[in-house]
Write a protein that holds these residues in place. Structure first.
Motif, PDB file in Angstrom:
ATOM      1  N   VAL A 153      11.056  73.912 -86.644  1.00  0.00           N
ATOM      2  CA  VAL A 153      12.486  73.732 -86.893  1.00  0.00           C
ATOM      3  C   VAL A 153      12.715  72.630 -87.913  1.00  0.00           C
ATOM      4  O   VAL A 153      13.481  72.777 -88.874  1.00  0.00           O
ATOM      5  CB  VAL A 153      13.231  73.411 -85.578  1.00  0.00           C
ATOM      6  N   HIS A 154      12.013  71.517 -87.734  1.00  0.00           N
ATOM      7  CA  HIS A 154      12.256  70.350 -88.569  1.00  0.00           C
ATOM      8  C   HIS A 154      11.667  70.485 -89.964  1.00  0.00           C
ATOM      9  O   HIS A 154      12.250  69.987 -90.931  1.00  0.00           O
ATOM     10  CB  HIS A 154      11.683  69.106 -87.885  1.00  0.00           C
ATOM     11  N   GLU A 155      10.529  71.164 -90.093  1.00  0.00           N
ATOM     12  CA  GLU A 155       9.835  71.199 -91.381  1.00  0.00           C
ATOM     13  C   GLU A 155       9.854  72.559 -92.072  1.00  0.00           C
ATOM     14  O   GLU A 155       9.773  72.625 -93.301  1.00  0.00           O
ATOM     15  CB  GLU A 155       8.376  70.754 -91.201  1.00  0.00           C
ATOM     16  N   ASN A 156       9.969  73.627 -91.297  1.00  0.00           N
ATOM     17  CA  ASN A 156       9.769  74.951 -91.886  1.00  0.00           C
ATOM     18  C   ASN A 156      10.988  75.858 -91.830  1.00  0.00           C
ATOM     19  O   ASN A 156      10.886  77.062 -92.110  1.00  0.00           O
ATOM     20  CB  ASN A 156       8.578  75.650 -91.209  1.00  0.00           C
ATOM     21  N   GLY A 157      12.131  75.315 -91.452  1.00  0.00           N
ATOM     22  CA  GLY A 157      13.365  76.088 -91.527  1.00  0.00           C
ATOM     23  C   GLY A 157      13.616  77.047 -90.386  1.00  0.00           C
ATOM     24  O   GLY A 157      14.543  77.874 -90.469  1.00  0.00           O
ATOM     25  N   LEU A 158      12.838  76.986 -89.311  1.00  0.00           N
ATOM     26  CA  LEU A 158      13.102  77.833 -88.158  1.00  0.00           C
ATOM     27  C   LEU A 158      14.463  77.459 -87.561  1.00  0.00           C
ATOM     28  O   LEU A 158      14.848  76.292 -87.518  1.00  0.00           O
ATOM     29  CB  LEU A 158      12.005  77.649 -87.109  1.00  0.00           C
TER      30      LEU A 158
END
Length: 539
Positions: A153-158
């Motif tokens: 969520v924080h790094e990959n846009g989930l």
């Protein structure tokens, strides 16, 4: 396997009850006084990172769990929790009578309307989604990567909807983990894990936590007044519910410089202070009791951007040729000789990490092996010697480092120029890395040994990116049990010392002082945070 484990500390409960009855009843319901160093920058728990903000947040908010003075966990908004057999899911059961407090809607003196919005599991779900949303820019997001899909969520846009924090209903919250984590429950007591009411947050239109009007509270106190650049006043929250009652009526937190805070202590104007060793020596008032704690380690850091100091054998030679007994009499006042990195203020639940048998550090002093390491390193770099190097230090500890330099000259035949600098010059030299070696300090900022050790992964003055160190730190982060976490941190500390990018010399003491008769403050020496909930005062 299901477990319900909430420790309501009988010792705290009994002491608070005793303080509230009989002859000592006049000790309850008192205002505490303490000095802030500056205005809180933000009372948004998911964003705030400065000391003054976090201290206020710790008192006006309450998370799922709280941490008591002896390190044990007790209930917060959650009255109990269940753990899945594989330790990959925690289900928290929240109290149904928890409520939000707003200064302008249900202030007992000035309020104009009732505000009975409950604190629910959805408030925690929203808080964690905010915390991991990259748009929030939380400085603590990475600390919560143990939660399922947090890193994605924080790094990959989930989508934040995929975060492993699920509100089952108003009073049931389940948190799913990426892997079992021994320190997960500790995380639930920290400020970024405090709840956030989504409706109120959206109504603030970007002003959340920046002023009195746009600040909520669900903790034992609420924000009564906030005079920018002058003071913060918190008072007992009238809608707060807890198994253990709030004892203090509030706290006056006045903004003062360190000099003004010391003067206020000496003039008996305030009840509490956190002092450096120098300030403590200037405390003239006798109406205080004190407790010292070690939270900062000082040591020598090599500038590994220069070729000779990028060589591990050469660095190891300098560490192994230091006899710490020889410089002990030259240590600054209120410091403790050490060959370890993690200071004694760091606790594992209710025990100092340094007192654990697993955390014992061996004595690396061995002149013959040091000389061999130096020869090996010089041969690898095709050098005949290392001389005329510069070691920068704050000018007040120049004599101490000269004693160490003399050992290097005697044991290794290497001469260092010792340069004592004023604070301004010293900070500038550190910033530009204009040195071969420097005496630096590293201060613990969290509640576990992992917190201070992780500062060496990408620190400004010292970095250790060796695969073994990184692997040990990763193992600490994903430890299944407390024992596994301790083992991984001990291994990481040993590797850090073996790599010799940082040579610890001494721990520096600070002092937590309270006026005689002030009791039951919950003080976290690692973060210097104070909770006033149970505080009593005799006068």
């Amino acid at each position: 396997m299901k477990r319900r484990i909430i420790c309501l500390l009988l010792c705290v409960c009994i002491s608070v009850m005793l303080a509230g009855c009989g002859g000592s009843g006049d000790a309850t319901g008192k205002l505490m006084s303490y000095s802030l160093t500056d205005d809180p920058q933000s009372l948004d728990p998911q964003v705030a990172s400065d000391y003054n903000s976090m201290l206020v947040i710790q008192n006006i908010y309450e998370g799922l769990l709280t941490k008591e003075e002896d390190g044990k966990l007790s209930e917060g908004v959650a009255t109990s929790y269940d753990v899945s057999d594989d330790k990959m899911a925690y289900t928290f059961h929240l109290r149904s009578d928890a409520k939000w407090m707003h200064r302008y809607k249900n202030d007992p003196e000035d309020g104009t309307e009732s505000y009975n919005t409950p604190v629910t599991a959805y408030d925690f779900q929203f808080a964690f989604r905010r915390l991991l949303n990259p748009n929030t820019n939380s400085p603590f997001a990475a600390n919560f990567y143990c939660i399922k899909n947090a890193k994605a969520v924080h790094e990959n846009g989930l989508s934040v909807d995929q975060l492993g924090v699920v509100a089952e209903n108003d009073t049931t919250l389940t948190v799913y983990l990426e892997a079992p984590n021994a320190m997960f429950l500790e995380l639930m007591t920290t400020t970024p894990a405090m709840p956030c009411n989504e409706t109120f947050f959206n109504e603030t239109k970007g002003r959340y936590g920046l002023d009195l009007e746009h600040t909520l509270s669900n903790g034992p106190f609420y924000m009564k007044e906030w005079s920018v650049e002058h003071y913060v006043r918190i008072r007992q929250n009238p809608v707060y519910q807890s198994a253990l009652p709030t004892v203090a009526s509030g706290a006056n937190l006045t903004i003062r410089t360190s000099e003004e805070a010391l003067e206020a202590l000496n003039s008996d104007t305030i009840d509490i202070g956190i002092l450096t060793a120098k300030e403590y020596s200037q405390l003239s008032s006798k109406d205080f009791v004190s407790k010292d704690f070690e939270n900062t380690v000082w040591g020598l850091a090599f500038n590994t951007e220069r070729p000779e100091w990028s060589n591990q054998d050469i660095r190891m030679a300098f560490m192994m040729s230091i006899d710490r007994n020889q410089y002990e009499s030259y240590l600054p006042e209120s410091t403790v000789n050490t060959n370890a990195v993690v200071p004694s203020s760091v606790k594992i639940l209710d025990q100092s990490y340094r007192d654990l048998p697993e955390s014992t550090i061996p004595n690396y002093y061995n002149v013959e092996q040091a000389r061999q390491h130096l020869q090996n390193g010089l041969a690898q770099l095709n050098l005949s010697d290392i001389n005329q190097k510069e070691l920068i230090v704050p000018e007040e500890v120049e004599t101490l480092v000269q004693q160490i330099s003399q050992q290097w000259q005697s044991n290794l035949g290497v001469y260092f120029k010792i340069t004592g600098l004023s604070d301004k010059e010293y900070q500038q030299a550190l910033k530009t890395k204009n040195y071969d070696c420097a005496l630096i300090s590293v201060t613990n900022t969290g509640s576990s040994p992992e917190d201070i050790l992780s500062q060496f992964l990408d620190g400004e003055q010292v970095q250790n990116s060796s695969p073994a160190f990184v692997q040990a730190m990763n193992r600490a982060e994903s430890a299944v049990s407390v024992d596994d976490m301790i083992s991984a941190c001990q291994q990481a500390e040993q590797i850090l010392l073996s790599d010799s990018v940082f040579l610890p010399l001494y721990f520096q003491k600070e002092y937590f002082v309270t006026r005689t008769g002030v009791d039951h403050l919950v003080f976290d020496s690692a973060g210097r945070l104070i909770q006033f909930k149970y505080a009593t005062k005799q006068k």
